[in-house]
Motif scaffolding. Structure first.
Motif, PDB file in Angstrom:
ATOM      1  N   VAL A 265      -5.741   6.826  11.381  1.00  0.00           N
ATOM      2  CA  VAL A 265      -4.589   5.974  11.661  1.00  0.00           C
ATOM      3  C   VAL A 265      -5.019   4.826  12.557  1.00  0.00           C
ATOM      4  O   VAL A 265      -5.658   5.017  13.588  1.00  0.00           O
ATOM      5  N   ARG A 266      -4.639   3.629  12.140  1.00  0.00           N
ATOM      6  CA  ARG A 266      -4.972   2.423  12.895  1.00  0.00           C
ATOM      7  C   ARG A 266      -3.821   2.011  13.803  1.00  0.00           C
ATOM      8  O   ARG A 266      -4.033   1.561  14.912  1.00  0.00           O
ATOM      9  N   ALA A 267      -2.582   2.154  13.304  1.00  0.00           N
ATOM     10  CA  ALA A 267      -1.412   1.740  14.083  1.00  0.00           C
ATOM     11  C   ALA A 267      -0.181   2.487  13.598  1.00  0.00           C
ATOM     12  O   ALA A 267      -0.064   2.826  12.420  1.00  0.00           O
ATOM     13  N   VAL A 268       0.738   2.748  14.538  1.00  0.00           N
ATOM     14  CA  VAL A 268       2.010   3.379  14.213  1.00  0.00           C
ATOM     15  C   VAL A 268       3.119   2.479  14.723  1.00  0.00           C
ATOM     16  O   VAL A 268       3.134   2.083  15.884  1.00  0.00           O
ATOM     17  N   GLY A 269       4.024   2.140  13.833  1.00  0.00           N
ATOM     18  CA  GLY A 269       5.189   1.329  14.176  1.00  0.00           C
ATOM     19  C   GLY A 269       6.288   1.702  13.210  1.00  0.00           C
ATOM     20  O   GLY A 269       6.523   2.881  12.962  1.00  0.00           O
ATOM     21  N   ASP A 270       6.935   0.717  12.639  1.00  0.00           N
ATOM     22  CA  ASP A 270       7.932   0.991  11.602  1.00  0.00           C
ATOM     23  C   ASP A 270       7.273   1.655  10.401  1.00  0.00           C
ATOM     24  O   ASP A 270       7.899   2.417   9.675  1.00  0.00           O
ATOM     25  N   VAL A 271       6.009   1.323  10.176  1.00  0.00           N
ATOM     26  CA  VAL A 271       5.184   1.974   9.158  1.00  0.00           C
ATOM     27  C   VAL A 271       3.896   2.417   9.843  1.00  0.00           C
ATOM     28  O   VAL A 271       3.620   2.035  10.978  1.00  0.00           O
ATOM     29  N   ILE A 272       3.101   3.221   9.146  1.00  0.00           N
ATOM     30  CA  ILE A 272       1.816   3.675   9.680  1.00  0.00           C
ATOM     31  C   ILE A 272       0.719   2.989   8.888  1.00  0.00           C
ATOM     32  O   ILE A 272       0.736   2.977   7.656  1.00  0.00           O
ATOM     33  N   LEU A 273      -0.225   2.380   9.596  1.00  0.00           N
ATOM     34  CA  LEU A 273      -1.352   1.707   8.952  1.00  0.00           C
ATOM     35  C   LEU A 273      -2.606   2.541   9.103  1.00  0.00           C
ATOM     36  O   LEU A 273      -2.877   3.076  10.178  1.00  0.00           O
ATOM     37  N   ILE A 274      -3.362   2.660   8.005  1.00  0.00           N
ATOM     38  CA  ILE A 274      -4.667   3.309   8.062  1.00  0.00           C
ATOM     39  C   ILE A 274      -5.716   2.296   7.642  1.00  0.00           C
ATOM     40  O   ILE A 274      -5.414   1.324   6.951  1.00  0.00           O
ATOM     41  N   ASN A 275      -6.941   2.518   8.064  1.00  0.00           N
ATOM     42  CA  ASN A 275      -8.037   1.628   7.685  1.00  0.00           C
ATOM     43  C   ASN A 275      -8.261   1.685   6.181  1.00  0.00           C
ATOM     44  O   ASN A 275      -8.181   2.752   5.579  1.00  0.00           O
ATOM     45  N   ASP A 276      -8.557   0.556   5.587  1.00  0.00           N
ATOM     46  CA  ASP A 276      -8.776   0.486   4.141  1.00  0.00           C
ATOM     47  C   ASP A 276      -9.934   1.357   3.685  1.00  0.00           C
ATOM     48  O   ASP A 276      -9.881   1.948   2.630  1.00  0.00           O
ATOM     49  N   VAL A 277     -10.966   1.445   4.481  1.00  0.00           N
ATOM     50  CA  VAL A 277     -12.124   2.238   4.089  1.00  0.00           C
ATOM     51  C   VAL A 277     -11.734   3.691   3.876  1.00  0.00           C
ATOM     52  O   VAL A 277     -12.345   4.382   3.080  1.00  0.00           O
ATOM     53  N   THR A 278     -10.681   4.158   4.518  1.00  0.00           N
ATOM     54  CA  THR A 278     -10.293   5.550   4.387  1.00  0.00           C
ATOM     55  C   THR A 278      -9.777   5.874   2.992  1.00  0.00           C
ATOM     56  O   THR A 278      -9.866   7.011   2.566  1.00  0.00           O
ATOM     57  N   LEU A 279      -9.234   4.900   2.288  1.00  0.00           N
ATOM     58  CA  LEU A 279      -8.771   5.161   0.930  1.00  0.00           C
ATOM     59  C   LEU A 279      -9.933   5.609   0.061  1.00  0.00           C
ATOM     60  O   LEU A 279      -9.834   6.556  -0.703  1.00  0.00           O
ATOM     61  N   HIS A 280     -11.070   4.962   0.206  1.00  0.00           N
ATOM     62  CA  HIS A 280     -12.277   5.355  -0.517  1.00  0.00           C
ATOM     63  C   HIS A 280     -12.725   6.732  -0.050  1.00  0.00           C
ATOM     64  O   HIS A 280     -13.088   7.589  -0.852  1.00  0.00           O
ATOM     65  N   ASP A 281     -12.687   6.968   1.261  1.00  0.00           N
ATOM     66  CA  ASP A 281     -13.085   8.259   1.813  1.00  0.00           C
ATOM     67  C   ASP A 281     -12.204   9.388   1.296  1.00  0.00           C
ATOM     68  O   ASP A 281     -12.693  10.465   0.968  1.00  0.00           O
ATOM     69  N   VAL A 282     -10.901   9.141   1.217  1.00  0.00           N
ATOM     70  CA  VAL A 282      -9.980  10.164   0.713  1.00  0.00           C
ATOM     71  C   VAL A 282     -10.334  10.511  -0.722  1.00  0.00           C
ATOM     72  O   VAL A 282     -10.440  11.676  -1.079  1.00  0.00           O
ATOM     73  N   LEU A 283     -10.539   9.505  -1.544  1.00  0.00           N
ATOM     74  CA  LEU A 283     -10.866   9.752  -2.941  1.00  0.00           C
ATOM     75  C   LEU A 283     -12.173  10.523  -3.069  1.00  0.00           C
ATOM     76  O   LEU A 283     -12.289  11.427  -3.886  1.00  0.00           O
ATOM     77  N   GLU A 284     -13.170  10.193  -2.235  1.00  0.00           N
ATOM     78  CA  GLU A 284     -14.436  10.924  -2.263  1.00  0.00           C
ATOM     79  C   GLU A 284     -14.227  12.378  -1.863  1.00  0.00           C
ATOM     80  O   GLU A 284     -14.739  13.286  -2.493  1.00  0.00           O
ATOM     81  N   GLU A 285     -13.461  12.612  -0.804  1.00  0.00           N
ATOM     82  CA  GLU A 285     -13.258  13.973  -0.316  1.00  0.00           C
ATOM     83  C   GLU A 285     -12.422  14.799  -1.281  1.00  0.00           C
ATOM     84  O   GLU A 285     -12.598  16.009  -1.374  1.00  0.00           O
ATOM     85  N   LEU A 286     -11.502  14.164  -1.992  1.00  0.00           N
ATOM     86  CA  LEU A 286     -10.684  14.893  -2.948  1.00  0.00           C
ATOM     87  C   LEU A 286     -11.480  15.332  -4.163  1.00  0.00           C
ATOM     88  O   LEU A 286     -11.138  16.307  -4.804  1.00  0.00           O
TER      89      LEU A 286
END
Length: 104
Positions: A70-91
């Motif tokens: 998690v990069r930031a929490v506000g009205d929405v939660i932002l995650i780093n873009d690189v994590t999308l690739h990491d999630v797909l790899e881990e899945l």
């Protein structure tokens, strides 16, 4: 900026986006480490972006993202873009560490 503590339940229902504005999912629940730190360690996402996760989630309900992404929490939660690739790899690979992302 208000630095006062917030209730954990305020995270539930918030939408999660990558830094570049790609919708990832919606927080359905949180994973807590109540033994050591009483801290949030992961976000359980439901209603995930099918374009990102597609066939990987056919029989699953969602994913759990490590909170460290998690990069930031506000009205929405932002995650780093690189994590999308990491999630797909881990899945797509066997997960040896239960504290990392997982399919819920």
């Amino acid at each position: 900026m208000d630095e006062s503590p917030q209730k954990i339940t305020t995270l539930v229902g918030r939408e999660v986006y990558s830094n570049e504005g790609v919708f990832v999912g919606e927080v359905a629940d949180v994973r807590l480490d109540i033994v050591d730190r009483h801290a949030v360690t992961g976000l359980a996402l439901a209603q995930v972006n099918q374009e990102l996760f597609g066939d990987l989630l056919n029989t699953q309900k969602g994913i759990i993202l490590p909170y460290r992404w998690v990069r930031a929490v506000g009205d929405v939660i932002l995650i780093n873009d690189v994590t999308l690739h990491d999630v797909l790899e881990e899945l797509t690979q066997p997960n040896e560490d239960p504290e990392d992302s997982a399919i819920a």
